[in-house]
Every structure is written in structure tokens, then in C-alpha cells.
Design an enzyme around this catalytic site. Structure first.
Site, mmCIF file in Angstrom:
data_model
loop_
_atom_site.group_PDB
_atom_site.id
_atom_site.type_symbol
_atom_site.label_atom_id
_atom_site.label_comp_id
_atom_site.label_asym_id
_atom_site.label_seq_id
_atom_site.Cartn_x
_atom_site.Cartn_y
_atom_site.Cartn_z
ATOM 1 C CG HIS A 1 -1.714 1.204 1.439
ATOM 2 N ND1 HIS A 1 -3.051 1.294 1.091
ATOM 3 C CD2 HIS A 1 -1.396 2.419 1.988
ATOM 4 C CE1 HIS A 1 -3.503 2.499 1.405
ATOM 5 N NE2 HIS A 1 -2.519 3.193 1.944
ATOM 6 C CD GLU A 2 1.980 3.481 3.686
ATOM 7 O OE1 GLU A 2 2.258 4.586 3.162
ATOM 8 O OE2 GLU A 2 0.942 3.295 4.330
ATOM 9 C CG HIS B 1 0.106 6.122 -0.567
ATOM 10 N ND1 HIS B 1 -1.003 6.752 -1.101
ATOM 11 C CD2 HIS B 1 -0.326 5.549 0.598
ATOM 12 C CE1 HIS B 1 -2.048 6.558 -0.310
ATOM 13 N NE2 HIS B 1 -1.661 5.823 0.717
ATOM 14 C CD GLU C 1 -4.918 6.323 2.317
ATOM 15 O OE1 GLU C 1 -4.667 5.120 2.535
ATOM 16 O OE2 GLU C 1 -4.048 7.207 2.319
#
Length: 304
Positions: free
Chosen positions: A149-150, A153, A234
Site C-alpha cells: 500500500h505504501e 502511494h 487510499e
């Protein structure tokens, strides 16, 4: 605690001084003239004030994150613990899979919360940090989901995108507040002028009072728009994390976060939008940077 407060104050003072010097040198404070508003000067003034602070914060984001959260950056060339080696391998493996040309810095910050964040001015100059609480209470598959997930980003350029959106919203809020304040104050002054002479555009107590009120009001409305986009990013990072680490791992990671929402580290509130999990309830959900975890899990479960 005192050092973090001092750092926060010093950063904001530096930003204000820098912007003030720029706008003074360009003569942009004189957007009110005897004929009314100089829209060009006002637009440039608002653009600088609205975006400069956001971009200065972006360029200082890694430094501020490291200092405010006490992030211990892992040196790839130094001797490491098994935990540090594992995290470094996971992050760098996911970064290579995502096609990043420059591998992000990887760090650990001491906190009981289960969380992680990514920051940095560009995708080639980024930092991924995880909490010690997350490392202690999640298994490897769940950690891979969080870090996927990071990394998403970072590859999506979300740090720069959020800065642009925040800057544009700030600029519009400043512009509209001064425009509306001028119209109201000029109209009120004209009604009070018994000779009905043209109203000078030099401002006055009412103009500056209304400007302050509308700055707060329009910035508040703008925050709702920024938060809405943040929630969208998100969901997008969840999908990216699922593609990088596997859908089941991403779902398991979110479920683990859902089971362990407390405690939440509040040392650096400005970093809450960067973390994988941040809880807001009731009316505050309108201003929340993150969707509820149950909705994020449900969306992933519906994807194939």
C-alpha cells in the site's frame, strides 16, 4: 515533546517569512487600488500564499517526518538486525516490482500503534517508515500488504498530487475570501457615504475582518474537498497494494489494522494523512483523509 513543538514552530515561521519576502519583493500586497481590486495581483498573491507553504512542506517532508517521529533509517550497507533486514528486503522488493528507479529509504519508528507511512518530495526521493508496534503484532504476509500500500502511494506520486490539490484549494479560498470581503465592505461603505462618492479600494477594518472570517470559512469547505480526494487515493493505494503483494495479503493487512485501531500515535498530527490507517467518526468523517477500514476491505473483496 519540546523539540517537536520547536521544530513545528520554526518550520511554520520559516514558511511565513519566505512567502512574505517573495510577495513583498513582487509588490503583490497592493492588490487593492483606488479603482478597486487588481485581479491579476490578487490572483498571483493568492497563488503564492496558497501553494508556497504546501510545496515548502513537501520538500521538507522527509526531514520533518524523521525528526517528529524519531524514525531510525536503516542503512542498507551497515550491519542490521534480522527485523531490519526483513523490512528492507520487503520494501525494496516491492519497489523493484513497482518499477521505481530509485529505492526508497526505509525506517522504523518506535510506537505501539500499528501503522506505516510514506513521504518525500518525489517518487525518487521517498521514505517508507513502519512502527515498531506493527512489526511486533503483524505477520510477514500482513506486513507485505501494508508496505505494498505504501509503495503504491510512492509510485502514484500521491505526495506531490496532494500538495498540488491542497495548494490550489488554498489559493481559491484566499482569492474568494478577499473578493467576497471586498464586495461586502465596499457595498456597506457606499451605503454609508451620504455624498455617494466612489469608494476607494484601499481596504479598511471591515474588509480585513471579513477577509479573516471568509478565509476560515472557505478553507473549511476546501478541506472537505481535499479530504474527499485523499480518501479516493487510499482506495487506489489499496488496489495498488493488492497488485503488488497479493489481494489476500492486502485484505488481511486491513483486517489486522481493523482489529488493532488503538492506540493511535498523535505525536505528529500532520502525518496522519500519510499513514495507512487513521480513524475519524461522526461529523469528523467529512474531513477524514481515510475511508473506514470496513469499506476498504469490502471494496477489495469485490475485486477479482
Amino acid at each position: 515533546m519540546f523539540k517537536r513543538v520547536l521544530l513545528f514552530l520554526a518550520t511554520n515561521i520559516l514558511i511565513i517569512i519566505t512567502i512574505s519576502i517573495i510577495t513583498n519583493l513582487l509588490g503583490l500586497h497592493s492588490y487593492l487600488t483606488s479603482q478597486g481590486i487588481d485581479y491579476r495581483s490578487l490572483a498571483i498573491f493568492c497563488a503564492i500564499w496558497g501553494t508556497a507553504g504546501a510545496f515548502i512542506s513537501l520538500f521538507m517532508s522527509k526531514f520533518i517526518a524523521k525528526k517528529s517521529m524519531g524514525v531510525n533509517v536503516i542503512d542498507p550497507n551497515a550491519t542490521k538486525t534480522e527485523e531490519e533486514q526483513n523490512i528492507l528486503e520487503i520494501v525494496h522488493g516491492l519497489a523493484r516490482k513497482a518499477g521505481l528507479k530509485t529505492l526508497p529509504e526505509v525506517g522504523i519508528y518506535q510506537s505501539p500503534e500499528l501503522n506505516a507511512f510514506a513521504t518525500g518530495p518525489t517518487k525518487n526521493n521517498s521514505l517508507v517508515a513502519v512502527s515498531s508496534g506493527l512489526l511486533q503484532r503483524m505477520n510477514r504476509e500482513e506486513i507485505e500488504g501494508v508496505l505494498g500500500h505504501e509503495i503504491s502511494h510512492v509510485t502514484n506520486g500521491d505526495m506531490v498530487t496532494m500538495t498540488l490539490i491542497q495548494g490550489i484549494v488554498n489559493a481559491f479560498a484566499l482569492f474568494l475570501s478577499r473578493l467576497v470581503a471586498y464586495v461586502i465592505s465596499a457595498g456597506t461603505t457606499a451605503n454609508q457615504n451620504t455624498d455617494q462618492q466612489p469608494v476607494a479600494g484601499s481596504g479598511g477594518p471591515m474588509f480585513y475582518m471579513l477577509t479573516t472570517v471568509f478565509d476560515v470559512l472557505f478553507t473549511l469547505f476546501g478541506s472537505i474537498l481535499v479530504a474527499a480526494f485523499s480518501r479516493y487515493r487510499e482506495y487506489r493505494a489499496d488496489r495498488g497494494g493488492a497488485n503488488l503483494s497479493g489481494r489476500e495479503r492486502m485484505i488481511s493487512a486491513l483486517q489486522a489494522l481493523q482489529r488493532n485501531m488503538q492506540p493511535e500515535d498523535t505525536r505528529a498530527p500532520s502525518l496522519s494523512t500519510l499513514k495507512i490507517s487513521h480513524k475519524s467518526i461522526g461529523f469528523r468523517a467529512l474531513f477524514s483523509s481515510h475511508p473506514p477500514l470496513e469499506l476498504r476491505i469490502a471494496r477489495l473483496q469485490k475485486t477479482k
